[in-house]
Each structure stands twice: as C-alpha cells, then as structure tokens.
Design an enzyme around this catalytic site. Structure first.
Site, short mmCIF file in Angstrom:
data_model
loop_
_atom_site.label_atom_id
_atom_site.label_comp_id
_atom_site.label_asym_id
_atom_site.label_seq_id
_atom_site.Cartn_x
_atom_site.Cartn_y
_atom_site.Cartn_z
N GLY A 97 1.00 -1.20 -0.09
CA GLY A 97 -0.20 -0.08 -0.15
C GLY A 97 1.08 1.29 -0.04
O GLY A 97 0.58 2.40 -0.62
N MET A 132 5.29 2.60 1.24
CA MET A 132 6.39 2.09 1.82
C MET A 132 7.34 3.28 2.33
O MET A 132 7.63 4.43 1.73
CB MET A 132 7.26 1.35 0.60
N GLU A 133 7.82 3.19 3.71
CA GLU A 133 8.25 4.22 4.35
C GLU A 133 9.88 4.59 3.86
O GLU A 133 10.52 5.07 4.82
CB GLU A 133 8.22 3.97 5.68
N HIS A 154 0.89 6.93 8.92
CA HIS A 154 1.63 5.74 9.15
C HIS A 154 2.97 5.64 8.71
O HIS A 154 3.90 5.35 9.53
CB HIS A 154 1.03 4.64 8.88
N GLU A 155 3.17 6.10 7.48
CA GLU A 155 4.48 6.33 6.65
C GLU A 155 5.42 7.38 7.29
O GLU A 155 6.39 7.00 7.55
CB GLU A 155 4.28 6.29 5.19
N HIS A 195 6.92 6.50 10.68
CA HIS A 195 8.26 5.81 10.52
C HIS A 195 9.42 6.34 10.32
O HIS A 195 10.39 5.78 10.22
CB HIS A 195 8.11 4.68 9.10
#
Length: 937
Positions: A332, A334-335, A368-369, A372
C-alpha cells in the site's frame, strides 16, 4: 491473585502493557570447519544470515535504467557500478555480500569485483569469486585475511533486468491518453536491495548511501536525499541527464528509493509553507497533479510531520519529505526515508469523486508512513523476527496523526474495528504466531515476508503512555538498531522516574504478550466476583502444539464499569483466576474492558448477559458505543468457541433496529458476514436475509430522512460510513426501495456517462448493487468506465463492483483478465480474484481458477506481484464442507513440493479454518435456522 491499583497520571501506561548460503571449495570449507569429528557444519555461504565480521560504512552507487527495450534481448535493463566501504571488525579471509539476479562485468584482475584498502594500506588478493543463488550471495574468497579495524572498498560493475515484478529496481507501465508510458521505480523492502546492487542487505547493516542516477533527458530522478547536481552529459555516445543526491542519513538498505520517470509523467506540487525548514513535495502523474489529486496529501503532510516532531520531541532529521504515487506498487505504501512511495489509491484524493473512506485512508496511511521516519527509520529493528517494533507502533500513532490533521473524525475510536477485530480473528487460531519469534527461525526471504501480517501490525496497538519512554529510546538508539527488550528497559526507566505503580516490572508484564501467541478471554462471574482467564481459541477442540513458558496466561489489566459508572481503579488479573468482590453486581450489570483498552475478550455469567440485553433494549446509549460494538464481537466469537450459545450471540443484534451509530452496526455486519459465508448456500439464507432486512429498514429510513431523501450526505464522519452500511445492507437483503434507488442512479449514469451524479461515498455500494441486479450491459459499461477512470480510487471501486455480477460467464471472463497485465494490473490481480470469491455466485469459480492457474501464477508472477497469502485466505473463506476440505488438502499435496512461499502460513490457517467451519456448521446450522425463522414470523 488479583490486585487493585489506584489510577495514576500514567494509568494508560498500565493498559498498554497488557497488550502488548566450486564443489571443491565447498568441500574444503566443510573439512576446514568440521575437522576430524565429522560433524556437519554449514559453509558460511550456505547460511542465510550474514557474518558479523564486516560492517558497511557507506555506498557510492550509480545506476542507469533504460526506459526502452534493449535492441538485442528485447529486455528492459539497468546498468550500474557501486563501491561499498566497510570496516573489518574481526579478521576474515571471506567476504559475503548479498546479490540477487545481477550479472557482473569482469574487471582488470579478471575478477568481478575489485578490493582496495583505505589509507594506503594493502588489501588481500582476491583468490576467487562466485555467486551463490540459493542464499543470494556474491562470495569473495581472499588469499589473506582482512585486518581488524581496517576499512576497505569493494567495487563492482553490474547489469540487471528492469523487470515488471514490483521488486528491487523494477519497471512500471501504464497507459495515459492512449500512450504507453514507462516508469523505473523501486521496492527494496524487505530483501530486494540486493537485486539492485551488491549490498549488506540486512536491517542492522546500516550505512550512508551516496546515490547518482543516469537517466534519459526529459525525465526526473528522485532518491532519499535532495537533488544536489543535475547535469546533461554524453555517455558512450548517448545523451543523458545525471542527477546526484545529497547523502542519505545512516540507514538500512531496505529504505533506499530511486524512481525515474518522464517529466510528462512525473510532476509535483510543493508546500510553500515552512514546516521546520523541510521541503514537502507530492509527486504523481502530471494529469493527476493538474487535477488537484495531490492537494489533500500536501495539506495533510505538513501538519502530520509537525505533530510527530512534537510527539517524539525529536526534529525531523531530513531536509525534505517527498511522497510519490506509483501506478504499480506491491504494498500500500513504503516508508523509504525522505521519499515515501504509495499506490495511487492511497495518496491521491479528489473531493469530487473520492469518498470519505478514501480520504481517511489517505490521511491514516500518510500518518503511518511518516511515523516510520522516526520509529523504524531513525531507530530500526535489528532483525525481521520483531517486525512489530516497526509496524505495531506506526499502526497506532497513524490514528493519532490523522486525528491531529482531522480532529472532527474521531478516528482514534476506529482502531477497535480496523485493527483489534482483525487481529483477534487471526490470533485466535493455533496457527498464529508470537509477536517476537526466535531470531534463527526467520531467515528465508519468504519467511521474512510472512512476518508482515495482521499480528505484527495490529496486536500491540495500545501504545499511548509508552510515549514517556520514546524520547529516551529514540535518542539513545538513533541511527542504530534495537530489539524488543531495549524498549521495555526504557519504558521501565520512565515508569520508575514517574513513580508509576505497576504490579510487576515492565518486562515481566510485556513478555507474555510478546513471546507467546494468542490472547485470553476473561470471564467475569457477577454472582461470586470470580474472574478467570483462559487462552481464547476459535476452535476449542484445536490442539495447541507450541509450548509457552507462560502457560498461555497473561497479566490482564481490567478497566470496568458497574451499572453505568466507570470504576476508578484498574484491577489486574495476574493469575489463572482471582476474586474481585466489587464485581458482585446483584441486580446491576457489569461491563469489563471499557473502550477495549485491553487486548482480550470478555465473557459473563448468563445473568449478567441478560441484564446487558435489557440495558441495550431500553437505553443502549448508557453503554459506551465502543463497548456496544465489542459486546457484539465478543458474543459472536465466544459462540464460535462454544463458550456461549449461538442464540445468545444472535440476540446481541436484536436491539439494532434502535441503533443508529456506526461502530455497533459495523461490528454486527462483520460478524454476520461469517454467517453468510457459512450459510448462504443453505436453507438458512432466506430467513437470515428477512431478519436483517427487518433490522436495517429503520436505519435506511433514518438516513433517508436525515439526508432529505438522499439529496446530501450526513455531516458526521462515521455517520457517512453508516449511511453506506444502511444502503448496502438494505439493497443486499432485498429492500425494494433501496434496489430501485441504486438501479435508477446507475441507469442515469449509463444514459449520461460524462455526468456521474452518484455521491462518491455511495458509489461502491451503488455500482455493486446495480451490477448484481443487472446483466451484461451494466457489466460492460462498468468495464469501460474502469479502464477509462483517471482516478485510482474510482477505478478501484469499479474493479470491485465488476465482481458483484451474478452472471457466471462474466465472472469467469473477469478472472481470466487477471492473467493479462494489460487488462488487470499485477498488483490488482489478487483483489479481483478474492472479490469474485466473495460473491456467492463466484466462489467455486475463483477456487477452480486458483487451482488451475496456481503453478503459472506462483512461478511467473513471483512474490513481488501477487499477495498469495490474501488470495488463499479469500478463496477459501467459505470452505465449510468435507468435499472442500478434501479439495484443499489435495491442492496442498499437489503443490507442496514447490512450496507456497509467503502463503505457507495462510495455507495452514485455511486448513485450520476449514476444519473449524465444518464443525461449526454441523453444530449450529439448525439452531441458527430456528432463531432466524422465529424472528421473522
């Protein structure tokens, strides 16, 4: 025994703690390592873990992706050269460095790498080099030993395929305005950097990355650091642009990102506001940017970064924050540090065509990302056996970041539905796993991939008061790696410094939650005050074969209320059972786990259940809305575990005709979905439909009135969600007014395709309902609209709706499209297959398709393109007969030799679930039929 503790200034802390790798060479090595005793010792290159003799310091990497096919091979390729500087911390005459699917150029010394030493020192002569494909190593054997404390440089030149496998440095293609366009992009996580350049590809092998990208003129290149030098040049007679980037921070190889795209494809918008001197850019297809689809992401990013800077009490460590929407992307998002990559559906938002659900998805995934950037990137897990250290925390604070950006949504309450209930379902199986596995049990790439599941993301979601320890934790371990115990030590320091009273040391509280799988069900007997716990298993007859040093008991913090009044103390259940005299309730009811702040289910004596039912039917709002949702979810799952009767579980839905709030309705629908999966091919189906139609009709009429006959949408965020529930459920259960409404809206769109008046919130429901009620004309119209959709979220709604048709020929045709990436993108194939399987008319078709095409998909598509685990889970969700179990067992046996890769655990869980479903159906079908029939006559 049970103990009571007064709630302190860190009471929430107490709550969170509860959850919380020639043959001759091989022979020589084996002999050298085994000596005369004949013991079988694995050669270093046959081990999947790197030795700790060498530590990388920095990489100088130059990559040149070709965005057109090679004239001789017809392949898309990239070329490159790299130097890694590393320090020898222990003498060795062997260099192991990860390499996968790379072809190397022989250099001057006739070897494929060149080794030099720093500071004028001499390096050992290379004796031999070879590739070890199984363990994905480039092996370099030396004539002498590397010296401890000396730094060395390893140089290599290589070529790789710019494949469309969504892994490493890969190719993405899409069509815009009838023109096929190419993007080079990357996904290094978790073990794909080695597919791009030779590297020490483990999370603890952190280094600084100096990146240069060579690309065609008229294209844009990005990386983790800001562009520092962009020049036009000629290389081997080819005109190119060369872009250099500022060095990255010290980071793990899996965080590298290197997209290259045409300027006509890749455009950006920039936030001109000052957020602590960080440049914020949103990158996407030019058309998407011009249409404003990146505006919302841009507006959210600054405040969320600002929130996290304050939350962690540590400044954002980079000069920029880029986020890019990619047409093809496996995850979905990527950090990657400083350059987060997303699926288009998760970053782009158009208020004219996107739903409030799309908006929430964008906000929470961005949060969310960005979480990180500190927790995961600045401080990183040491090894993949503790994925929760990165993902569990980010999952929790994503809600806090989104709540800061959108305070009117009350999005924090949705953690229970979105995270807790999902992980409850998986962690109640004997095929579950602990949050922390033994380090030597997670070594293969597919084993690593398996760790990124619901357990790791969502089990420890109650992180609130851990924040007092996070500042010291992040500062102490900045630019390095940790294990779980490091966090507990810092948390213990915070507990001690703040005089927080806990019944046990932090590590002793947390270890049972982290080092053993599962969770408890706490049973409260309000007649005697006895409170007990047991390992909750959906199938009570299943056999737990994994021993636990904690005997599947947990220290459980119980927040509770009595007759509507929340008790001020957190009561700890520290043993198998204890007595709390205050929980003897008499004529009053008791409710435990208030607002689901603990990771456990709750059961009660029958008398208390009856008193709770009475309260729900008379004044349900006395019970907190989160607990109304949890009572439903607990009861249904307790019934599946044979701890309460199925009738009792069904009775938790009796009051729903009075309920207008989203969370209880969503909980009920989620749980009744299991009944539909088990029973929609039986005689129970129609009485169940009739009952649910009766219950949902007041909700449907409520929203009809609230929206002035569907002319606008409700103001509240969750009210908008519940309006969708009302329409979906009413249409699905056959409410004529609803079906006429959705068919009319869709027909009006078919008559005027350029003017879609269906509100974005309702499009998924209307599209599906119209497809289900319609025929080939509706499906073909939907397919055309799907292929022409310019917004990814709109395409996603249509893609899902196409699976709603009851025409099996159309469903079979749709399934076949997943094998042609020009029709259905590889990243979307799994979703299509599972959506068809969710249709009662398509389940057997999807299962047959997967069985027939498994070998092709598994060998040709690879781990980077298909989510095999979710596909297995989706196509077997309805399995509840002996024939289906036999088919599944035969499928496993037929494909067992090749293995199931990252789907291995999902296969085990499918077998376990199917056996449990068979038992459930045998034991409950008649009772369910009788109850639903009694409610509709």
């Amino acid at each position: 025994m049970g103990k009571s503790y007064r709630v302190s200034k860190l009471c929430v802390l107490c709550v969170v703690l509860a959850l919380v790798s020639v043959a001759t060479l091989v022979t020589l090595w084996t002999l050298a390592l085994t000596g005369d005793d004949g013991d079988d010792v694995t050669a270093p290159w046959d081990s999947y873990r790197l030795p700790t003799d060498l530590v990388p310091k920095f990489y100088n990497i130059t990559l040149w992706p070709r965005l057109s096919r090679h004239p001789d091979t017809g392949l898309y390729i990239f070329t490159g050269h790299s130097t890694v500087q590393f320090e020898c911390v222990k003498e060795t005459d062997l260099i192991l460095i990860h390499s996968n699917k790379l072809n190397y150029t022989k250099l001057d010394e006739a070897h494929i790498v060149r080794l030099t030493a720093s500071g004028g020192a001499s390096a050992p002569i290379i004796k031999s080099t070879w590739l070890q494909p199984k363990t994905q190593y480039l092996v370099i054997e030396l004539n002498g030993k590397l010296s401890q404390g000396q730094t060395y440089q390893l140089y290599a030149e290589f070529t790789g395929e710019l494949a469309d496998d969504l892994a490493g440095f890969y190719r993405s293609e899409y069509e815009e305005d009838g023109v096929r366009k190419i993007v080079a992009t990357s996904q290094m996580h978790p073990t794909h950097a080695r597919k791009t350049f030779p590297c020490f590809d483990e999370p603890a092998m952190k280094a600084v990355f100096h990146m240069t990208l060579i690309h065609p003129p008229g294209t844009v290149a990005l990386s983790n650091g800001m562009e520092t030098d962009v020049v036009d040049a000629t290389i081997d007679g080819v005109a190119v642009t060369q872009t250099k980037f500022e060095p990255s921070k010290k980071m793990s190889s899996y965080l590298l990102a290197i997209p290259v795209a045409s300027e006509s494809i890749c455009s950006y918008i920039i936030d001109r506001r000052v957020f602590f001197r960080v440049q914020i850019r949103i990158w996407a297809r030019r058309k998407a940017i011009e249409q404003g689809q990146g505006d919302y992401a841009l507006n959210v990013t600054g405040p969320v970064l600002d929130f996290f800077q304050s939350y962690y009490n540590i400044s954002y460590p980079l000069s920029k924050s880029d986020q890019i929407a990619l047409p093809d992307f496996y995850f979905g998002a990527m950090e990657n540090w400083g350059l987060v990559t997303y699926r288009e559906t998760n970053l782009l938002y158009d208020p004219a065509t996107s739903s409030n659900s799309n908006k929430e998805t964008t906000a929470t995934i961005i949060a969310h990302e960005l979480a990180h950037m500190w927790f995961g990137n600045l401080v990183t897990l040491r090894w993949w056996n503790e994925v929760w250290l990165n993902e569990g925390f980010a999952s929790y604070v994503a809600y806090l970041g989104a709540d800061y950006a959108e305070p009117t949504w009350n999005v924090k309450d949705l953690i229970v539905l979105d995270d807790v209930h999902r992980v409850f379902a998986v962690d109640a199986l004997t095929s579950s796993h602990p949050l922390t596995s033994k380090e030597d049990s997670i070594v293969l790439p597919e084993q690593i991939t398996e760790q990124f599941d619901t357990i790791s993301y969502s089990k420890l979601h109650f992180w609130g008061s851990v924040m007092l320890a996070i500042f010291s934790y992040l500062n102490h371990f900045a630019y390095s790696n940790t294990v779980g115990n490091d966090l507990w030590q810092h948390l213990q320091m915070a507990v001690t410094d703040n005089d927080v009273l806990l019944p046990r040391p932090v590590q002793d509280i947390m270890n049972p939650w982290v080092l053993q799988m599962g969770f408890p069900v706490v049973t409260v007997d309000t007649a005697s005050g006895k409170v007990s716990q047991q390992h909750f298993l959906l199938d009570p007859e299943s056999n737990v074969t994994v021993d636990s040093p904690y005997k599947y008991e947990w220290p459980v913090p119980v927040r509770w209320m009595k007759a509507g009044e929340v008790q001020t103390d957190i009561w700890w259940l520290l043993e198998k059972e204890a007595v709390n005299p205050d929980m003897r309730s008499g004529a009053s009811w008791v409710l435990a786990n208030i607002n689901v702040t603990g990771f456990y289910r709750v059961n009660y004596d029958l008398g208390n259940w009856e008193r709770l039912f009475t309260q729900l039917s008379t004044d349900h709002q006395v019970i907190p809305v989160i607990n109304r949702a949890q009572l439903v979810d607990d009861a249904f799952n307790l019934a599946r575990a044979q701890l309460v009767s199925t009738t009792l579980a069904l009775r938790t839905t009796s009051y729903l005709s009075l309920e207008m709030d989203f969370m209880p309705w969503q909980s009920a629908l989620d749980n009744l979905n299991y009944y539909y999966l088990m029973l929609d091919r039986t005689e129970v189906y129609q009485p169940m439909q009739d009952y649910l139609k009766k219950q949902v009709t007041p909700l449907f009429m409520h929203f009809k009135n609230l929206t002035s006959d569907w002319t606008h949408v409700p103001e509240g965020h969750t009210d908008q969600y519940n309006q969708v529930n009302a329409v979906r459920t009413a249409c699905r259960t056959g409410l004529t007014e609803c079906q006429n409404l959705t068919s009319t809206w869709f027909r009006q769109w078919m008559e005027n395709p350029q003017h879609n008046t269906i509100h974005p919130n309702l499009r998924s429901v209307v599209y599906c309902s119209a497809m289900a009620a319609g025929g080939e004309a509706e499906w073909e119209f939907g397919w055309v609209q799907f292929k022409e959709a310019s917004l990814a979220s709109e395409a996603s709604k249509l893609m899902s709706a196409l699976s709603c048709t009851s025409d099996t020929q159309l469903l079979q045709r749709y399934l076949s499209f997943t094998l042609n990436s020009t029709l259905i993108r590889k990243q979307d194939a799994t979703s299509v297959i599972t959506s068809v399987a969710a249709n009662r008319a398509g389940q057997s078709l999807a299962w047959s398709f997967v069985r027939d095409q498994w070998e092709y998909m598994f060998t040709q598509y690879g781990v980077g393109s298909f989510s095999f685990a979710s596909m297995i889970t989706g196509v077997t969700a309805r399995f509840s007969t002996s024939d289906e179990l036999q088919q599944l067992e035969e499928f496993v046996e037929q494909n067992g030799a090749a293995g199931f890769g990252s789907a291995s655990l999902a296969v085990d869980q499918a077998l376990e679930r199917t056996r449990a479903n068979i038992k459930w159906l045998q034991q409950n079908q008649q009772e369910v039929l009788d109850w639903f029939s009694s409610q509709t006559h």
